[in-house]
Design a protein around this motif. Structure first.
Motif, PDB file in Angstrom:
ATOM      1  N   LYS A 138     -45.728 -43.529 -48.992  1.00 31.42           N
ATOM      2  CA  LYS A 138     -46.560 -42.639 -48.198  1.00 31.42           C
ATOM      3  C   LYS A 138     -47.013 -43.324 -46.923  1.00 31.42           C
ATOM      4  O   LYS A 138     -47.329 -42.685 -45.935  1.00 31.42           O
ATOM      5  N   PHE A 141     -44.591 -48.254 -45.677  1.00 33.74           N
ATOM      6  CA  PHE A 141     -44.370 -49.649 -46.043  1.00 33.74           C
ATOM      7  C   PHE A 141     -43.261 -49.712 -47.106  1.00 33.74           C
ATOM      8  O   PHE A 141     -43.089 -48.774 -47.880  1.00 33.74           O
ATOM      9  N   PRO A 144     -44.081 -52.414 -52.823  1.00 33.69           N
ATOM     10  CA  PRO A 144     -44.889 -53.635 -52.920  1.00 33.69           C
ATOM     11  C   PRO A 144     -44.194 -54.698 -53.768  1.00 33.69           C
ATOM     12  O   PRO A 144     -43.898 -54.474 -54.933  1.00 33.69           O
ATOM     13  N   ALA A 145     -43.932 -55.838 -53.147  1.00 34.50           N
ATOM     14  CA  ALA A 145     -43.307 -56.954 -53.854  1.00 34.50           C
ATOM     15  C   ALA A 145     -43.544 -58.196 -53.022  1.00 34.50           C
ATOM     16  O   ALA A 145     -43.598 -58.122 -51.798  1.00 34.50           O
ATOM     17  N   GLY A 169     -51.074 -51.808 -58.647  1.00 31.78           N
ATOM     18  CA  GLY A 169     -50.690 -51.078 -57.443  1.00 31.78           C
ATOM     19  C   GLY A 169     -49.197 -50.812 -57.372  1.00 31.78           C
ATOM     20  O   GLY A 169     -48.678 -50.535 -56.312  1.00 31.78           O
ATOM     21  N   ARG A 171     -46.811 -52.992 -58.002  1.00 29.77           N
ATOM     22  CA  ARG A 171     -46.072 -54.132 -57.472  1.00 29.77           C
ATOM     23  C   ARG A 171     -44.917 -54.511 -58.390  1.00 29.77           C
ATOM     24  O   ARG A 171     -45.025 -54.499 -59.606  1.00 29.77           O
TER      25      ARG A 171
ATOM     26  N   LEU B 362     -51.074 -52.342 -40.809  1.00 36.62           N
ATOM     27  CA  LEU B 362     -51.388 -51.040 -40.262  1.00 36.62           C
ATOM     28  C   LEU B 362     -52.811 -51.052 -39.695  1.00 36.62           C
ATOM     29  O   LEU B 362     -53.724 -51.583 -40.322  1.00 36.62           O
ATOM     30  N   ILE B 372     -50.600 -40.983 -41.687  1.00 35.33           N
ATOM     31  CA  ILE B 372     -50.665 -41.665 -42.982  1.00 35.33           C
ATOM     32  C   ILE B 372     -52.121 -41.661 -43.451  1.00 35.33           C
ATOM     33  O   ILE B 372     -53.014 -42.047 -42.704  1.00 35.33           O
ATOM     34  N   GLU B 402     -54.203 -48.240 -48.962  1.00 39.14           N
ATOM     35  CA  GLU B 402     -53.446 -47.067 -49.414  1.00 39.14           C
ATOM     36  C   GLU B 402     -54.204 -46.418 -50.567  1.00 39.14           C
ATOM     37  O   GLU B 402     -54.461 -47.077 -51.575  1.00 39.14           O
ATOM     38  N   ASP B 404     -54.960 -44.235 -53.911  1.00 36.93           N
ATOM     39  CA  ASP B 404     -54.262 -44.180 -55.213  1.00 36.93           C
ATOM     40  C   ASP B 404     -53.833 -45.553 -55.713  1.00 36.93           C
ATOM     41  O   ASP B 404     -54.143 -45.937 -56.826  1.00 36.93           O
ATOM     42  N   THR B 405     -53.087 -46.293 -54.874  1.00 36.92           N
ATOM     43  CA  THR B 405     -52.602 -47.584 -55.371  1.00 36.92           C
ATOM     44  C   THR B 405     -53.554 -48.722 -55.031  1.00 36.92           C
ATOM     45  O   THR B 405     -53.444 -49.792 -55.600  1.00 36.92           O
ATOM     46  N   ARG B 407     -53.335 -50.455 -52.569  1.00 35.16           N
ATOM     47  CA  ARG B 407     -52.566 -51.490 -51.882  1.00 35.16           C
ATOM     48  C   ARG B 407     -53.134 -51.738 -50.486  1.00 35.16           C
ATOM     49  O   ARG B 407     -53.501 -50.807 -49.785  1.00 35.16           O
ATOM     50  N   LEU B 409     -52.921 -52.325 -46.737  1.00 35.53           N
ATOM     51  CA  LEU B 409     -51.933 -52.018 -45.696  1.00 35.53           C
ATOM     52  C   LEU B 409     -52.263 -52.732 -44.395  1.00 35.53           C
ATOM     53  O   LEU B 409     -51.379 -52.962 -43.577  1.00 35.53           O
ATOM     54  N   ILE B 429     -50.782 -58.670 -47.676  1.00 33.66           N
ATOM     55  CA  ILE B 429     -49.896 -57.527 -47.422  1.00 33.66           C
ATOM     56  C   ILE B 429     -48.454 -57.874 -47.805  1.00 33.66           C
ATOM     57  O   ILE B 429     -47.765 -57.090 -48.444  1.00 33.66           O
ATOM     58  N   GLY B 432     -47.853 -57.583 -51.343  1.00 29.68           N
ATOM     59  CA  GLY B 432     -48.067 -56.259 -51.938  1.00 29.68           C
ATOM     60  C   GLY B 432     -49.360 -56.240 -52.743  1.00 29.68           C
ATOM     61  O   GLY B 432     -49.472 -55.542 -53.749  1.00 29.68           O
ATOM     62  N   THR B 434     -53.335 -55.749 -53.897  1.00 27.29           N
ATOM     63  CA  THR B 434     -54.276 -54.642 -53.865  1.00 27.29           C
ATOM     64  C   THR B 434     -55.655 -55.167 -53.490  1.00 27.29           C
ATOM     65  O   THR B 434     -55.904 -56.375 -53.509  1.00 27.29           O
ATOM     66  N   ARG B 436     -58.244 -55.019 -55.166  1.00 26.04           N
ATOM     67  CA  ARG B 436     -58.844 -55.721 -56.297  1.00 26.04           C
ATOM     68  C   ARG B 436     -58.391 -57.179 -56.341  1.00 26.04           C
ATOM     69  O   ARG B 436     -59.168 -58.065 -56.700  1.00 26.04           O
ATOM     70  N   ASP B 437     -57.136 -57.416 -55.992  1.00 26.64           N
ATOM     71  CA  ASP B 437     -56.650 -58.805 -55.985  1.00 26.64           C
ATOM     72  C   ASP B 437     -57.533 -59.679 -55.100  1.00 26.64           C
ATOM     73  O   ASP B 437     -57.841 -60.829 -55.445  1.00 26.64           O
TER      74      ASP B 437
END
Lengths: 457, 473
Positions: A138, A141, A144-145, A169, A171, B362, B372, B402, B404-405, B407, B409, B429, B432, B434, B436-437
Motif C-alpha cells: 500500500k 515499499f 518488509p525484509a 509487521g 516481515r 517516506l 498513501i 504504515e 495496520d502493519t 511498519r 516508512l 526501514i 522492515g 515496526t 514496536r521494534d
C-alpha cells in the motif's frame, strides 16, 4: 480491480468454464453473471463482485479454473465500448488455452512486476496459499525484509513479493523463505507423482496411461466427449472401487404394511404438495437405524488413523438425471418428519433435473441411499460413496407368496443390499444393520407418517 | 603508443569513484582510477561535504561562545583569521585525500591524474602531465560527479558572484551577502557566512526553503533563519544581476510586486548542480544521456553501453555522496557477475543547517501527494532532557508509519545533531522494522536518540515524557 473465483463449496475446488456470458469492453453490474462453471455435479453461475467496465477476461471456455483464479479485470470508473466485442468471443473459442488479449487501455504493467512470474500465476488452476500470494504494497515499499534476507533472495533470484512473511509487521524471515521453497518442492514432487490430474487434488493410485482403441475398425462409431460430471463420477467410483474393500449384505423387507399406510396417507401428503415416496420413507427408516448403528454413519480418516463418528445424519440420495447420476443430500434426516423429508427430496430432485444443484447441495452426506426400484430389478450391489462407509441399495418391491406358518399370503418384499467398507465395519455389524433395516421397514411406526405436527424448518 | 590494459577503469575519484575502485580491487580486479583534480576525493572532499562541515564547526564554536554569557560563561569577541582558517580546512582535506591515496596504494589501485576522454567503448584517453595515455579497459565506471549550476544570466565573469566552489574558499567576509536558492547548500553556506559576520539575505523562488522535507520540520530551520539572517524571501525571482563598482546590483521580484533593486558585496548562487557529462567523449560510446545531461543507467548502474557503468551525481537522483558509494558497490558486484541491484528502500538526506534537518524514507508530504495512507507520530524535543541541557529544545522527531502493519516508512528529525540520529531510522526501514521494534529497544539516557524511542512509544500513546492519544497495542 480483478474479480477472482470465490470459494465454491466444501471439497469442490475447481471447475470447468462452460460459457462466458460477458465480453471485454462490456459494462458489468455487481452480481451479474460472468460465466457458468461446471463443477463436480452442477453448473453454477458465477456472479461478479465488482461493477464497471471489463478491461480483460482472464479465462476461456473449456478452461479448468479454481478458487482464487482471476476471472476478469474491471475498471470501476471506465466507459463501456463495444468495438472489441465480436473479435474477442471468437478468439476465446478458437484458442481456449491462449492467454487473453491485452486490455484495450488501462493497466500498463509497471516495469517492476516481472512478466514471467505473472504468466505462471495465470496458468495456475488450483488455489495455493503460496503460489497465489503476492505482497500487496500500500505504501509502494518493497516487502518488509532485512537487507540480509533481500541479499539472499537476490542471490537465488527469488522475488520476495511471493513469500508470505511471518514476522512482526509481516516481515519475511529466512524461515519463511525456507517454508516457501519446501512448499514449492512438495508441489513439484506431488505433481510428478500424479501427472495432470483433472479437477480436485484427491489422490488416485498411479495407473498405466490409458491406450486409445480404434473401435471404428469393427464398424461405425460416434465418440462423445465425457462431460465434467461424467469424469467426476468415473474418478470417484474408480477411487472407491480401488480403495474400499466392499462387503455386500442382502435381505428383503416385507413392506406390505408400509405400502398400505402409504396409500392411506398419500392424499393427505398430496394436499401438502408432497409426494409420499418409498424413498422418503426409506430415508426416515435408515435415519432411525443409523442412530443405533453409528459406525454406518462414520467416515475413515486415513491420514489421522481415526474413525470419525458424526452426530448428524445427512443422507445422500442418488438421483438419476439426463446428465447422469447426482447425489443431493437431505440434512438432519433423523430430526425431520417424513413430510419434511418428502418436501426436501422433491425440491432437490427438481433442482437436480434443472441442473441447478450447487456444490453445497451435494456435500457432507454421512450415508447414501440408492433406490432403483422405480425402474426395476431386484438386488444390486451399489458402490460405497466415499467418504461414507456404507450405502443402501433398494430394488423393486415384488409381491411373493409368504408362508405364515399356516398359509401362504401375498406380501410385498423389498430387495435390500447394504454395501459397506470392511475396513471400518465388521461382517456381524453388517448383518445386524440389515436386520435392523428390515425391521425398520416392516415395523414403520404409523405415528411417523401421520401429519399431526406442523412442519419443522 | 602502447595502451595500458586494465580490467576496470574508474573515471573520477570522489566518494563514488574511490569506493568503486577499492571494492573492485578487493574483489581481485586490476583497477585504474583517473582523477582530473590535483587532489583525490572529488567534490565531497574538496568542495562540498567536508570543507563546509569544517567551516560549520568553526561557526558553531563562535555561536556557542556568543550564546554562553547567560549561562555565566562569557568570552571575548572572537578574532577571525581567515587565512589560518583556510589553512586548517586545507589540512583536513589533505589528510583525507592523503588517506585515499595511501589506501589506493595498499590496494594496488593505480591512480592516474588527468582528464579522461572516451575514444571508444574500450579505450579511455587520459591527458596527464606527462602527456596522453591510453587505457584499454574491460569495463569503465563513470563517476565524474557534478558542478554547481550557474545560469548564464548570472555568469558575469565577476568573482563577487560565487557558486559554492568559491564560497568555500572564503576569500573575504562580505558585509552583505545575497544567497540565491534556499536549498541545503544555500542554507548551510548562509549559516557559515552569518557566523563569520555577514548579513544574509536568502531568496527562494519556491514557497519554502529546503523543498523535499516536511513543512512541520522545515519550520524549525526557517524560524531560526528568520532570527539570525537579515531576511529569508520566499516566492522571489532574481531577474538580473550587474556589476556596480565593488558591488553587485541585483534586481528581483517578490511575488507579483514591482521589481526591487538592491546592492550586495557578494552573491552566492546555489540553484542546483549539473552533471559533468560534457567533454567525456560519451558520444564515442553507446552510453546515453537525458536532456539535462545525466547519464542514463538501469538499477544495475549499466549504461546503454555494455562495457560502461555510471554512478553518483552524474546519473542523477539524489546527488549525495552516500548514494554514490552505495551505487559503486552495486556496479562492481554486477561487473563481477554477483547478483546485485540498487534496491535499497531509502537514501537518507541531511541538511547541516542550524538546527540540522534530516530525513529518510517516506515523508508525510510525499505520502499525501502519492495518496498513501500513513500514520504519524511525533516527539517534540522540548520534552527531551538532553535537548534542554544544551538549550536547544527547537527540534522534533517524527515517525511515518504504515497503518495496520505498524511498519516504519519514514523518519524525519529536525534539531541539533539530527544528521547523526537519522541512521537509526534508515536501519529500521531497511530492516522492515515496526514501530514496536523501536519502542522496545532500550535507548540510552540522556541522549537525543531517545526522541526516536519516545516518538515510537508515542505512537502507542505510552511515551514517558509526553502525552499522546491512546491506542490499542
Amino acid at each position: 480491480m480483478d474479480v477472482l473465483l470465490p470459494p465454491l463449496s466444501e471439497g469442490a475446488d475447481s471447475g470447468t468454464v462452460v460459457s462466458i456470458m460477458v465480453s471485454e469492453g462490456d459494462r458489468i453490474e455487481k452480481d451479474q453473471t460472468i460465466l457458468e462453471l461446471e463443477n463436480e455435479k452442477a453448473i453454477a453461475p458465477i456472479p461478479s463482485t465488482a461493477a464497471g467496465v471489463i478491461t480483460k477476461i482472464h479465462v476461456s471456455e473449456g478452461q479448468t479454473i479454481s478458487e482464487g483464479s482471476k476471472l476478469i479485470s474491471v475498471d470501476e470508473g471506465g466507459e463501456a465500448g463495444d468495438s472489441k466485442k465480436e473479435t474477442k468471443k471468437e478468439t476465446a473459442k478458437e484458442a481456449p488455452k491462449a492467454p487473453p488479449k491485452q486490455a484495450p487501455s488501462s493497466q500498463q504493467a509497471p516495469a517492476a512486476a516481472p512478466a514471467p512470474s505473472k504468466t505462471a500465476y495465470e496458468g495456475q488452476t488450483i488455489y495455493d496459499p503460496y503460489l497465489d500470494y503476492r505482497y500487496d504494497s500500500k505504501s509502494g515499499f518493497p516487502p518488509p525484509a532485512s537487507p540480509t534476507i533481500r541479499k539472499v533472495a537476490k542471490l537465488i533470484g527469488l522475488d520476495l513479493a511471493r513469500v508470505p512473511g511471518s514476522g512482526n509487521g509481516g516481515r519475511i524471515t529466512l524461515e519463511d523463505i525456507r517454508n516457501y521453497f519446501q512448499h514449492i518442492l512438495e508441489l513439484a514432487e506431488s505433481s510428478r507423482r500424479q501427472p495432470a490430474q483433472e479437477g480436485s487434488g484427491e489422490s488416485a493410485p498411479a495407473r498405466k496411461p490409458a491406450e486409445s482403441i480404434d473401435f471404428s475398425q469393427w464398424g461405425e462409431v460416434k465418440p462423445e466427449k465425457m462431460s465434467s460430471t461424467r469424469k467426476t463420477i468415473a474418478r470417484r467410483l474408480q477411487d472407491s472401487w480401488n480403495t474400499v474393500p466392499h462387503v455386500y449384505q442382502f435381505d428383503e423387507a416385507d413392506i406390505s404394511a408400509l405400502m398400505e399406510m402409504r396409500s392411506n396417507y398419500k392424499a393427505a401428503y398430496t394436499k401438502k404438495e408432497a409426494s409420499l415416496t418409498l424413498t422418503a420413507l426409506a430415508i426416515k427408516a435408515a435415519a432411525n437405524v443409523l442412530t443405533q448403528y453409528p459406525v454406518f454413519n462414520s467416515s475413515l480418516d486415513e491420514a489421522k488413523d481415526e474413525i470419525v463418528y458424526k452426530k448428524y445424519v445427512h443422507i445422500g440420495v442418488a438421483v438419476d438425471t439426463e446428465n447422469g447420476l447426482v447425489v443431493p443430500v437431505i440434512r438432519d434426516a433423523d430430526k425431520k418428519s417424513v413430510l419434511d423429508i418428502a418436501l426436501d427430496l422433491q425440491a432437490l430432485a427438481e433442482k437436480a433435473r434443472a441442473r441447478k444443484l450447487t456444490g453445497d447441495d451435494m456435500k457432507g452426506s454421512s450415508f447414501t441411499i440408492s433406490n432403483l426400484g422405480g425402474i426395476g430389478g431386484t438386488h444390486f450391489t451399489p458402490i460405497v460413496n466415499p467418504p461414507n462407509t456404507a450405502i443402501l441399495g433398494m430394488g423393486r418391491g415384488v409381491v411373493k407368496p409368504h408362508w405364515t406358518g399356516k398359509k401362504f399370503e401375498p406380501r410385498t418384499f423389498l430387495p435390500l443390499c447394504v454395501s459397506y467398507d470392511h475396513r471400518v465395519i465388521d461382517g456381524a455389524d453388517g448383518a445386524r444393520f440389515i436386520k435392523a433395516m428390515v425391521e425398520a421397514f416392516e415395523q414403520f411406526p404409523e405415528s411417523e407418517i401421520k401429519l399431526t405436527q406442523a412442519r419443522k424448518k | 603508443m602502447k595502451a595500458i590494459e586494465t580490467d576496470i577503469v574508474v573515471v573520477g575519484a570522489g566518494p563514488g569513484g574511490y569506493a568503486a575502485a577499492f571494492y573492485a580491487a578487493d574483489k581481485g580486479k586490476k583497477v585504474i582510477m583517473v582523477e582530473k583534480d590535483k587532489r583525490l576525493g572529488g567534490v565531497c572532499l574538496n568542495r562540498g561535504c567536508i570543507p563546509s562541515k569544517a567551516y560549520l564547526h568553526a561557526a558553531k564554536l563562535i555561536e556557542e561562545a556568543k550564546e554562553s554569557s547567560f549561562r555565566g560563561v562569557t568570552f571575548g569577541q572572537p578574532k577571525i583569521d581567515l587565512e589560518k582558517m583556510r589553512a586548517w580546512k586545507e589540512s583536513i582535506l589533505d589528510k583525507l585525500a592523503g588517506g585515499i591515496e595511501s589506501i589506493s596504494k595498499n590496494r594496488k589501485v593505480d591512480v592516474m591524474y588527468g582528464r579522461g576522454y572516451f575514444e571508444d567503448s574500450k579505450t579511455l584517453r587520459v591527458e596527464t602531465k606527462e602527456g596522453q595515455k591510453f587505457v584499454k579497459f574491460s569495463q569503465a565506471i563513470i563517476a565524474v560527479g557534478s558542478v554547481p549550476a550557474l545560469p548564464s544570466a548570472f555568469d558575469l565573469g565577476n568573482p563577487r558572484i560565487m557558486t559554492s566552489d568559491q564560497a568555500l574558499e572564503v576569500e573575504d567576509i562580505p558585509e552583505d551577502l545575497l544567497i540565491v536558492g534556499g536549498g541545503y547548500i544555500g542554507m548551510e553556506m548562509g549559516t557559515v557566512y552569518k557566523t563569520l559576520g555577514s548579513k544574509i539575505v536568502v531568496v527562494e523562488a519556491l514557497d519554502t526553503i529546503l523543498k523535499g522535507a516536511d513543512p512541520d520540520l522545515i519550520r524549525y530551520v526557517k524560524n531560526h533563519a528568520d532570527k539570525v539572517f537579515k531576511e529569508v524571501r520566499l516566492n522571489t525571482k532574481v531577474l538580473k544581476m550587474s556589476t556596480s563598482g565593488k558591488k553587485i546590483k541585483v534586481s528581483m521580484q517578490v511575488g507579483d510586486a514591482d521589481p526591487i533593486e538592491e546592492k550586495y558585496d557578494r552573491v552566492l548562487v546555489s540553484v542546483g548542480r549539473a552533471p559533468n557529462s560534457q567533454d567525456l567523449g560519451l558520444e564515442n560510446t553507446q552510453a546515453e544521456m537525458d536532456r539535462k545531461g545525466f547519464i542514463q543507467v538501469n538499477n544495475r548502474l549499466q549504461t546503454k553501453d555494455p562495457n560502461i557503468y555510471a554512478i553518483g551525481d552524474v546519473v542523477g537522483g539524489a546527488m549525495l555522496a552516500h548514494k554514490a558509494s552505495r551505487e559503486a558497490r552495486i556496479a562492481v558486484d554486477v561487473i563481477c557477475g554477483d547478483p546485485n541491484a540498487f534496491e535499497n528502500v531509502i537514501v537518507p538526506a541531511v541538511v547541516f543547517t542550524d538546527p540540522e534537518l534530516a530525513w529518510c524514507g517516506l515523508t508525510e508530504g510525499e505520502a499525501k501527494s502519492k495518496g498513501i495512507t500513513v500514520e504519524v507520530s511525533k516527539f517534540p524535543w522540548s520534552a527531551s532532557g538532553r535537548a534542554l541541557s544544551f538549550d536547544r529544545p527547537d527540534g522534533m522527531t517524527k515517525l511515518i508509519v504504515e497503518p495496520d502493519t505498524d511498519r516504519i516508512l519514514g523518519l524525519g528529525i529536525v534539531g541539533v545533531g539530527a544528521g547523526d540520529l537519522i541512521s537509526e531510522g534508515a536501519f529500521a526501514i531497511e530492516m522492515g522494522a515496526t514501530v514496536r521494534d523501536i519502542a522496545e529497544t532500550i535507548h540510552p539516557h540522556p541522549t537525543l536518540s531517545e526522541t526516536i524511542m519516545e516518538a515510537a512509544e508515542n505512537f502507542y500513546g505510552v511515551a514517558t515524557h509526553t502525552i499522546g492519544k491512546k491506542r490499542d497495542h
